[in-house]
Every structure is written in C-alpha cells, then in structure tokens.
Design a protein around this motif. Structure first.
Motif: not given
Length: 257
Positions: A48, A52, A82-86, A89
């Motif tokens: 994060l 954050m 959610h993280t920035q990456w699809e 989590d």
C-alpha cells in the motif's frame, strides 16, 4: 490454496516472499489475498505504500470483533482493501494486534481465522498469510487456517538451528489442530551462488531429505528498491533475474498444489 509464510527467526524475508508470490499470482490472473498478521506491517507497507491512510479496515479489527458480543459479526471481507493492482487484495496489519494478543489467547479465539478463510476461499484462488517472527497466537491461527507452510531460509547457521524446532512445531499443530497442513517447502532466500557456505548449507538440508524448493532466490539490491517503491518485483522489473526466480518458484508451488 492458503499458504502461511513462517519462520521464528526475523529478517529472513517473510514479507518479501509473501508479497512477491502473491503479486505474481494476481499478475497471472488469480484472485489473490494477502493477510498481514505481523504488527510491524511490512507486507502492508509493501503493498500500500508509506502514505496509506491511517483508518483502513484491518486484521486487528477483525479479531477485535470476536471479543465483543454482537448480534451479527461483520464478515471477514469487510476488513479487506484493494491494492493498486487488479486481483490483489490485502487484509492490512495494525499495531493493535499486540494489544489484543493476550485477550484473544485467553478467550481461545484461535480458530477465528480458519473459519474466516473457509468463507474467503470462495472469493480467492490463493491466500498468502504473513506471520510474526514468533510462534505466538497469530502464527498458530495461521497454521491452523492454512493448507501449506512455506519456510524462508537465509543460509545462516542460526536459521538452520531454528529450522528443526520450527518443523517440529508445524508437525505438532498438524497433529493437534489441522490435519491438512503440509510443509510445502523451504525457500532459500538471499542465496549467494559463488559462496561456499550457502552452497554447503543448502546441500546438507537436501541430503537430510528436507523439502528445499527451487529455484533459490538470489541476493539483489533491486529487491531493496522494490521495498522502497512499494512495488513487488513483477510490477517493478518483470525481466529481472530475481523476478523470474520468483515466477519459477510460484509456478513450482502451483504444480505441487
């Protein structure tokens, strides 16, 4: 598949291994969750970033609710961000974990994480759990909840001595609490291929019949840059040799599952 990354010795790369394997899992299209049970929060900051928000839902709040008498507990998914990456989590850590430890232990809440993961398994293909460098309440929770245990090993004599006790502890938890728990393997970290001591030490583990995984993860300054930028290697530098070692390690684990 639920993996717990555990070693009672600190500084062996638990958070680095947890986050990079999870990132590769998400990069390959799997729905992936990281649970950070270490109050230091290294995995949380790695995924994060240092900036954050302070008020994020977190794993301490998940455990704290189990100490309260409520009509309806919140589901574990409400403590996930959610993280920035699809597809990747995180259930973040919190310093409050230390304050809650004795209360949770005295109230026998050791199976709460297992129960939560049984439900979360419907939403995630892979779950990786980062643990404190101690066999405490949170680590036992993770070992009871997980199917596989990954053990980072940094080619140090102290780490080797601790390894045998660690394997005995895992075997005891398997016998008493979680018959599905298996040691997936020992992950050799910060390996220096040209040095005699690491080569000899790893070979001795193999000769003893211990499940040493390949490839070994080399030592690299690039991983420190990855930490600093809060970006796992697969997103920071996909073509780097260490990244490819992580990918090969992830794929080897997937084949064993």
């Amino acid at each position: 598949m639920q993996h717990v990354v555990f070693n009672q010795k600190g500084g062996v790369g638990k958070s680095t291994i947890t986050c990079n394997l999870a990132a590769i899992s998400a990069w390959q299209g799997k729905r992936t969750l990281v649970i950070d049970l270490d109050s230091q929060g290294n995995s949380t900051r790695y995924l994060l970033g240092a900036d954050m928000p302070d008020n994020l839902p977190n794993v301490a709040e998940f455990f704290e609710q189990s100490l309260k008498f409520t009509i309806r507990d919140k589901g574990a998914s409400e403590y996930i961000v959610h993280t920035q990456w699809e597809g990747l989590d995180l259930m973040p850590s919190s310093p409050l974990l230390d304050e809650l430890h004795s209360k949770l232990e005295s109230r026998h809440k050791i199976y709460k994480l297992r129960d939560a993961l049984e439900l979360l398994a419907e939403d995630y293909d892979q779950i990786f759990i980062d643990t404190p460098p101690a066999l405490n309440f949170y680590t036992r929770c993770a070992l009871i909840a997980a199917q596989g245990c990954l053990i980072p090993f940094d080619c140090d004599d102290f780490s080797r001595r601790a390894l045998y006790t660690l394997l005995e502890n895992v075997a005891e938890i398997k016998a008493d609490h979680n018959s599905e728990l298996e040691v997936e393997g020992i992950i050799v970290n910060q390996f220096q291929a040209r040095a005699n001591l690491p080569q000899r030490m790893v070979q001795e583990l193999i000769d003893e019949g211990l499940p040493v995984l390949q490839p070994y993860l080399r030592s690299s300054v690039r991983i420190r840059e990855s930490h600093e930028q809060s970006m796992p290697m697969i997103f920071l530098d996909p073509s780097h040799t260490l990244t490819q070692e992580f990918v090969a390690l992830h794929d080897a684990l997937a084949e064993k599952a």
